[in-house]
Enzyme design. Structure first.
Site, PDB file in Angstrom:
ATOM      1  CG  ASP A  44      -1.177  13.173 -22.862  1.00 15.15           C
ATOM      2  OD1 ASP A  44      -2.198  14.105 -22.764  1.00 15.15           O
ATOM      3  OD2 ASP A  44      -1.200  12.185 -23.443  1.00 15.15           O
ATOM      4  N   GLY A  73      -3.971  14.327 -19.588  1.00 14.04           N
ATOM      5  CA  GLY A  73      -2.474  14.046 -19.388  1.00 14.04           C
ATOM      6  C   GLY A  73      -2.089  12.458 -19.587  1.00 14.04           C
ATOM      7  N   GLY A 125       1.727   7.073 -29.480  1.00 15.30           N
ATOM      8  CA  GLY A 125       1.617   6.071 -30.256  1.00 15.30           C
ATOM      9  C   GLY A 125       1.532   5.982 -31.713  1.00 15.30           C
TER      10      GLY A 125
HETATM   11  O1  F6P Z   1      -3.247  11.830 -25.432  1.00 14.80           O
HETATM   12  C1  F6P Z   1      -3.996  13.019 -25.378  1.00 14.80           C
HETATM   13  C2  F6P Z   1      -5.273  12.668 -24.548  1.00 14.80           C
HETATM   14  O2  F6P Z   1      -6.112  13.559 -24.578  1.00 14.80           O
HETATM   15  C3  F6P Z   1      -5.014  12.236 -23.067  1.00 14.80           C
HETATM   16  O3  F6P Z   1      -4.558  13.354 -22.160  1.00 14.80           O
HETATM   17  C4  F6P Z   1      -6.213  11.537 -22.731  1.00 14.80           C
HETATM   18  O4  F6P Z   1      -6.039  10.776 -21.739  1.00 14.80           O
HETATM   19  C5  F6P Z   1      -6.811  10.977 -23.890  1.00 14.80           C
HETATM   20  O5  F6P Z   1      -6.075  11.577 -25.225  1.00 14.80           O
HETATM   21  C6  F6P Z   1      -8.086  10.814 -24.283  1.00 14.80           C
HETATM   22  O6  F6P Z   1      -8.317  10.026 -25.490  1.00 14.80           O
HETATM   23  P1  F6P Z   1      -9.665  10.186 -26.233  1.00 14.80           P
HETATM   24  O7  F6P Z   1      -9.717  11.420 -27.107  1.00 14.80           O
HETATM   25  O8  F6P Z   1      -9.277   9.268 -27.228  1.00 14.80           O
HETATM   26  O9  F6P Z   1     -10.883   9.990 -25.086  1.00 14.80           O
END
Ligand code: F6P
Length: 323
Positions: free
Chosen positions: A128, A171, A105
């Site tokens: 990830d 992930g 992103g």
């Molecule tokens: O992209 C990193 C990550 O930790 C992913 O593994 C997970 O799905 C997501 O971010 C969780 O996002 P947030 O911290 O916004 O809950």
């Protein structure tokens, strides 16, 4: 030639981001540049929250997880008006180039700034490890090792009680962390989004391990897998025991915290320093990562909106090793 640059960390934080901030800051200062940190990712570009960074400001952070600059997800930045306001803030401060440390992103955001003519270099960073154009991203080695440590601990208690554990790790839509930690941790079965396995198949692999006389069994499950831990528990409830008593552990954000491994610190330092060198040469619009252990730069236009899947062919090795 002197330059004024800014650094931001964006998206989910990843262990090693601080080491990258340190490398970019000190690399830039060594060239006589002025370096600024942006608070909270793209949100900070919009809110105009820049802090000048000197060598001592990035002291004592190489071993710290998270990001000293803060990170955020900024939906406003996806809108043209948001990006225009970010560019105005950068111009008002005379900042000529930006280094974006982050994953998919974040690099897609970087690509849109580059498209509007701003100088940007991306640094690959996401636990990830699904960023296109790099074999490895900052933070993924630490996340694999944290997951592995949890697996090793769970195996101890699983073995004492003749239990099976289903361990869910992070992930997003990529199975890299689950695959690597599961392979290293001797999992009986691994469920990842790249290779769909049903709850019935996961249950059967655990049951088969029980029949082979194992004292315990481990299923490592990526959060994005079709067979999630909930589906597995529901299947067991409906269709009967896997032989072992089954327990579930969801690691969640634990996987993202803690001190970066040596590999992540070294990677972050190499990539951060390389980003500075590229800016000095006037090479922008790329993301720096690793390919065959050499630093490789991939155009932001190729990286934006794409992901890289985990190597699902390793699942066969997992099956054989579980015999
Ligand atoms: O992209 C990193 C990550 O930790 C992913 O593994 C997970 O799905 C997501 O971010 C969780 O996002 P947030 O911290 O916004 O809950």
């Amino acid at each position: 030639m002197t330059m004024r640059i800014a650094i931001l960390t964006s998206g989910g934080d990843a262990p090693g981001m601080n080491a990258a901030v340190r490398a970019i800051t000190r690399g830039g200062l060594a060239k006589g540049w002025e370096v600024f940190g942006v608070r909270n990712g793209y949100a900070g570009l919009l809110a105009d929250t820049f802090v000048p960074l000197q060598a001592r400001d990035v002291g004592g952070i190489v071993q710290e997880g998270g990001t000293m600059l803060g990170s955020a997800r900024a939906p406003e930045f996806k809108e043209a008006e948001g990006r225009a306001s970010a560019l105005r803030n950068l111009a008002a401060r005379g900042i000529e180039a930006l280094v974006v440390i982050g994953g998919n992103g974040s690099q897609t955001g970087a690509a849109s700034l580059h498209k509007q003519g701003f100088k940007v270099v991306g640094v690959a960073s996401t636990i990830d490890n699904d960023l296109y154009g790099t074999d490895v991203s900052i933070g993924s080695d630490t996340a694999v090792n944290i997951t592995l440590e949890a697996i090793d601990r769970l195996r101890t208690t699983a073995s004492s009680h003749q239990r099976a554990f289903a361990v869910e790790t992070m992930g997003r839509d990529c199975g890299y962390i689950a695959l690597m930690a599961g392979l290293a941790g001797g999992a009986e079965v691994i469920a990842i989004p790249e290779s769909e396995i049903t709850p019935a198949e996961v249950a059967e692999r655990l049951r088969a391990a029980y029949r082979r006389g194992k004292t315990h069994a481990l299923a490592v499950i990526a959060e994005g897998a079709r067979c999630g831990v909930r589906e597995l528990m529901a299947y067991e409830k409906e269709c009967g025991s896997v032989g072992f008593e089954l327990r579930v552990t969801r690691l969640g954000h634990v996987v993202r915290g803690g001190a970066p491994t040596a590999a992540d610190r070294v990677l972050a330092t190499r990539l951060g320093a390389d980003a500075v060198e590229r800016l000095a040469r006037g090479e922008t619009g790329v993301v720096v990562g690793l390919s065959c252990n050499e630093i490789a730069a991939t155009p932001l236009t190729e990286v934006a909106g794409r992901t890289r899947p985990a190597n699902a062919s390793l699942l066969e090795l997992v099956r054989v090793m579980a015999l």
